[in-house]
Design a protein around this motif. Structure first.
Motif, short mmCIF file in Angstrom:
data_model
loop_
_atom_site.label_atom_id
_atom_site.label_comp_id
_atom_site.label_asym_id
_atom_site.label_seq_id
_atom_site.Cartn_x
_atom_site.Cartn_y
_atom_site.Cartn_z
N LEU A 3 38.09 27.08 46.96
CA LEU A 3 36.83 27.39 46.27
C LEU A 3 35.63 26.89 47.07
CD1 LEU A 3 35.64 28.57 43.63
CD2 LEU A 3 35.68 26.25 42.70
N PHE A 46 32.06 36.02 47.45
CA PHE A 46 32.55 36.36 46.11
C PHE A 46 31.89 37.64 45.62
CE2 PHE A 46 32.98 36.04 41.50
CZ PHE A 46 34.29 35.61 41.37
N TRP A 59 33.41 41.74 44.89
CA TRP A 59 33.14 42.58 43.72
C TRP A 59 32.46 43.89 44.12
CZ3 TRP A 59 28.23 43.85 41.66
CH2 TRP A 59 28.28 44.56 40.44
N HIS A 95 40.21 33.51 45.21
CA HIS A 95 39.16 33.59 44.18
C HIS A 95 38.41 34.91 44.23
CE1 HIS A 95 39.90 29.38 43.33
NE2 HIS A 95 39.71 29.09 44.59
N ALA A 149 41.06 38.21 44.03
CA ALA A 149 41.72 38.41 42.75
C ALA A 149 40.73 38.78 41.66
CB ALA A 149 42.50 37.15 42.36
N ALA A 150 39.57 38.13 41.66
CA ALA A 150 38.56 38.48 40.65
C ALA A 150 38.15 39.94 40.81
CB ALA A 150 37.35 37.56 40.76
N ALA A 151 38.00 40.37 42.07
CA ALA A 151 37.58 41.75 42.32
C ALA A 151 38.68 42.75 41.95
CB ALA A 151 37.18 41.91 43.78
N MET A 152 39.90 42.45 42.35
CA MET A 152 40.99 43.39 42.09
C MET A 152 41.40 43.39 40.61
SD MET A 152 41.20 44.80 44.95
CE MET A 152 42.65 45.72 45.40
N GLY A 153 41.31 42.24 39.96
CA GLY A 153 41.59 42.19 38.52
C GLY A 153 40.59 43.04 37.75
N GLY A 154 39.32 42.96 38.16
CA GLY A 154 38.31 43.80 37.52
C GLY A 154 38.57 45.28 37.81
N TRP A 159 29.46 41.73 35.03
CA TRP A 159 30.08 40.89 36.05
C TRP A 159 29.31 39.57 36.22
CZ3 TRP A 159 27.97 39.59 40.95
CH2 TRP A 159 28.85 38.88 41.79
N ARG A 160 27.98 39.66 36.25
CA ARG A 160 27.20 38.44 36.48
C ARG A 160 27.42 37.40 35.38
NH1 ARG A 160 24.51 38.12 40.88
NH2 ARG A 160 23.95 40.05 41.93
N THR A 205 31.96 37.03 34.90
CA THR A 205 32.80 36.66 36.04
C THR A 205 32.07 35.71 36.99
OG1 THR A 205 33.61 38.96 35.94
CG2 THR A 205 34.37 37.61 37.78
N PHE A 206 30.94 36.15 37.48
CA PHE A 206 30.22 35.37 38.50
C PHE A 206 29.74 34.04 37.93
CE2 PHE A 206 26.34 34.87 41.34
CZ PHE A 206 27.06 34.56 42.48
N TYR A 212 32.50 31.62 38.02
CA TYR A 212 32.71 31.16 39.40
C TYR A 212 31.65 30.13 39.78
CZ TYR A 212 31.87 31.60 44.46
OH TYR A 212 31.60 31.35 45.78
N GLY A 269 38.38 40.60 35.79
CA GLY A 269 38.11 39.75 36.94
C GLY A 269 38.10 38.28 36.56
N LEU A 291 40.31 35.20 37.98
CA LEU A 291 39.62 34.01 38.49
C LEU A 291 40.16 32.74 37.83
CD1 LEU A 291 37.40 32.65 40.17
CD2 LEU A 291 35.76 33.25 38.38
#
Lengths: 254, 254, 254, 254
Positions: C97, C105, C109, C151, C154-159, D109-110, D113-114, D117, D159, D163
C-alpha cells in the motif's frame, strides 16, 4: 427451565467449547459425540464445575433414528431446544480419487450433509411452532472450494452449504436463524486436528503458531462469535461468516 | 476406431442433443438413460440416419455397479471414452422440508453427486493412462445458491460442484479436462421440463418464450458450447461456464 | 460491408491475436493500442497478409473523448461494430500500500473500469438500435479475489466485473451479449507479461512452461473461445467463463 | 486517553448509531459527514448526554486531503485511532446507462472506493506501527452482484470489496483487522433510505416492515455486530459477514 443448546459433534475443540460458552450464558448444554465416553464426562463435569448445567450422550450419526430420537428426548425431558450447533465434520485428509473408497465418500455425505438434514427435519418443526430458534453450522473451506484430494470432504461440505441456504430460505422468515460459519483455517482442537497430526505433530504446530502467536483458531475465542450469532436481533441476522487466524491466509488468496 | 462420447443421462433434451452433436463431429455416441427404451431407440436411430454412429443402453444410476460395468463394457467393446457428458439431474421441484422425504434427499445425492463420483472413479484411471479425456458436467443454478424448497436438489448439486473442483484439481494436470456447465435457466427439454409442467403447460411456456423469442435454452444451441469445451486446447481450458437465454435474468440478479 | 470487431487494448498477446482470429472469420478488425505504432503496423499487416482486413489506431484511454470519438469514427467510416473486445489491463505488479500511489490507483480505475464504462456508453446505444452486438471483456483473477499487493489492480478489476454484470442486466434482453472472460493464469504475451519479466525472464518462463507443455495460456488458443462466445446463439449465452492452462492451479485452490 | 473510533460517513443511520455504540463501550467517537452540521451536533450531543465522548466534523470526501488531514489531526489532537468505520455510500438509485453520467460514475468510485483507499493509506501505517487496529467497512449487495441500473454503485462497491481483500491480505498479519460487512437489505436509516424514498414513502415502508416486524435492518441492532467484530480475538477474525432482516430474501435467492 433453561433453554437448551444442543451440540451435535461435541469434541474437545469447537463443539465442547461452544457448548460450555452457551452454558455460561444460561443455557443447558446437551453434548453429543460419537465416542469417548470419558472425554464426554470430562466436558459435562467441566461445565458443571463452573456452575453450568449440561448433559452428555454418545450418538453415532451414521445410525438411523439416533439424531431424531435424541432431539425428541431432549425436548421431552430437558426442554425446548433454542440453539443447535451442528458441528459434525467429515475431514479424512487428502486422498487421491483412487484411494477414496465408496464407503468413505458416502460416509462424508452421511455425516456432513445428511445428518444436518435429519437434524433440521427433527428440530425445525418444533422451532417453527415456537416462532424462534437458531441453527449454527460449523463449516469449512471445503464448502467453497474443492482442493486436491478432498473429494469426499468437499462434496459433503459443498452440499451442506447449499442445504444451509435452502433451510435459511424456508425458515428464516419463520423466525429460525440459520448461520453457516466458514472456519477457514486450522483449529487448535485436540480431538480432530490433534488426532490427524498425532501428539508430537500437534504439539509442534501449536508451538509454532498456537498459543503465543494466536495463529491457530482458538475454540474459546471462536465461541464468542458463535454466541454473538445466536444473540443477533432478528432485524440483523448473519447467514454466512468466515473465521480465521489473523496470520493465516484466506482461502481465496494464494 | 471412433472416439467415444459417453452420455449419462441422455433424454430428449441436453443429453441426447449433445450426444448427437458429438456424433456429427465424428464420435461414437453412447447414450444411457434410465427408462423409455423407445425414446432411446429414436435417439440412436436419429443419429444413425444422419450418418453418425451410436449405441443406447438403459441404465439406472441408483443401482450398484451399472455405471462401472457400462464404462468397462464400452471401453472393451466399443472404444476409448474420450468424452463423458454427465447429465443426470435430480430436480424434483420445490418442496418444503416437511415434504422432502429421506428417500428423496438421498436419491438426489445418489443421482447427482454419487453417480458422478462413481463415473469418475471408473473413467479417470483410463483417461489418465491415455493422458487425455474430457468430463463435461451439466449443472444447475442450485449448485451455487439454495433456493426455497430445493433442499434435495441444492444439496446434491452443491456437492457435485465441489466434486467437479476436486476432480479438476487432481486430474487437470494429468490431461483430463473437467468442465462444470452451469445451466442457469429453463431448458426446452420435453423429457424433464416437459414432464414437470405437463404437455399443456410446457407448450404454453414454449409459445411464450420458446421458439421465436429464444427465451428457453435450446439444447441444439447449447450443444455447440459443450462441443467447444471438448475442443479447447489444453493451454486454455475452461472449468466453469454459465449458460442462459439472453432474455432471462442471471441467478444473481433479482 | 464487413462487420467490425473493435479491439481496445490490442497488443501482441490476447488483443492482437483475437483481433486476427475475428479477421479470419470475416470481420474487419479495428485494433487500438496506447503506443508502439510499429507494433500496431505489424499486427495490421499480419492480418492483411492473411487476406483479412484491419485498421490500427493509437489510443490512450486515459485521455478524454478518444474512446468515444474512435467508436463514432469507426461506425461512420468503417461500419457497424458487431463485436467489442475490451482488453485493457491495469496490472502493475505487486506493490505494498505504501508504494501504491494515488496516481497508480486512479490509473487502474481509469483504464480497467472507467474506460469500459465509456466504451459501453458509446457503443451500447448503437448496438441496441441494431438489436444485437457482443462485448467481450478480458478479465483477470484479481476480479474475484484481492491478493496481497494488488490494491490498484484488484479494485479496478472487481469494479469492472460488477460493471459487466450491470451492463449484462440492462442490455442482454436487448440483444447485446456481454461476456466476462476470467483469464486465470499467465498468458504467453510478450507485450504485457514479457515486459513485466524482461526478455530473459520471459524466455525462461516460456521454456519452463510455455510451448511444449502448454502451461502458459496461448493467445491463439484463447482466441477460439473468444470467437465461440461471439458465435453463441442468443438462447444460450455465457456471461462468465474462466480460462487457464491445464497444468495451472485455479485461483480457488491452494 | 480513550481509544478513538473514527466514523467516516456518520449519518443518522448506521454511521451515527455505530459510533454511539462504540462511545458507550468507552471509545471517543469521531463522527465525520459531508453536510448537515445541525444533524452532526445532534449526534455528538446525543453521545455526550449518555455520558460518552465524541467530536463531529464536516468532511466532503470528494475533496483532496480532507480525509488524510482529518486522520492526522485526530491522531495528534485526540488520540490513536483504534477503529475506523468506513461507511460512505454511493447509492444513487437505479438508472439506465444512458442516464448515468460520467460524473455520477466517477463520484461513485471517488466516494466508495477511492476514499477507502485514501483512508487506508493514512491510517494503516499508524495502526501497523502500533501492531493493532480495526477497519470496518460497510458494504452492500452491489459489491457481489451487479443489478440493472446499478452501473455506478456496483462498479464502486465491487472495487471496494476487492480493495478490502487486498488490505486484509497485507495488513491482517500485521495485526490490523479488516472486515467487510455486507449489508444485504434495506436499512431503517432516515438520512439515506429516508431521503431516497421521501418522508411519506419512508414512513410507509417503516410501518409495513419496520418497527414491529423487524423487517428493516435496525442500525442499533447492526451496531452490536460491528462492535463484536471489533472485539474478536485475533485468533478468530472475520473478514466477511452478511446482515439482513430475518424476513428478507438473501441476494442469492429469487
Amino acid at each position: 427451565m433453561k433453554p437448551v443448546c444442543l451440540v451435535i459433534g461435541a469434541g474437545a475443540g469447537i463443539g465442547g467449547t461452544v457448548g460450555a460458552r452457551f452454558a455460561r450464558e444460561g443455557y443447558h448444554a446437551v453434548l453429543c459425540r460419537r465416542s469417548d465416553e470419558e472425554g464426554l464426562r470430562v466436558l459435562v463435569e467441566g461445565i458443571e464445575s463452573e456452575g453450568g448445567s449440561a448433559s452428555g450422550y454418545l450418538l453415532d450419526a451414521m445410525q438411523p433414528d439416533v439424531i431424531e430420537d435424541r432431539i425428541a428426548a431432549v425436548e421431552d425431558e430437558i426442554g425446548p431446544i433454542e440453539v443447535v450447533l451442528f458441528n459434525l465434520g467429515a475431514q479424512i485428509g487428502d486422498r487421491p480419487l483412487a484411494d477414496t473408497s465408496y464407503k468413505a465418500f458416502e460416509m462424508g455425505w452421511r455425516l456432513a450433509t445428511f445428518a444436518l438434514y435429519r437434524t433440521a427435519k427433527a428440530v425445525c418443526p418444533r422451532m417453527e411452532e415456537r416462532g424462534k430458534g437458531t441453527i449454527l453450522v460449523t463449516s469449512a473451506t471445503a464448502a467453497v472450494r474443492g482442493n486436491k484430494g478432498q473429494h469426499s470432504h468437499a462434496a459433503a461440505m459443498g452440499g451442506r452449504r447449499m442445504l444451509c441456504q435452502t433451510l435459511n430460505a424456508e425458515f428464516s422468515p419463520k423466525g429460525i436463524h440459520v448461520a453457516h460459519v466458514l472456519v477457514d483455517g486450522a483449529v487448535d482442537a485436540p480431538d480432530t486436528l490433534g488426532k490427524m497430526l498425532g501428539p508430537e505433530g500437534f504439539q509442534k504446530l501449536r508451538e509454532a503458531r498456537g498459543q503465543e502467536h494466536d495463529g491457530l483458531l482458538l475454540p474459546a475465542k471462536m465461541a464468542e462469535t458463535y454466541l454473538h450469532l445466536a444473540q443477533q436481533h432478528r432485524s440483523a441476522w448473519t447467514h454466512e461468516i468466515d473465521l480465521r487466524a489473523y496470520s493465516d491466509r484466506p482461502w481465496w488468496n494464494h
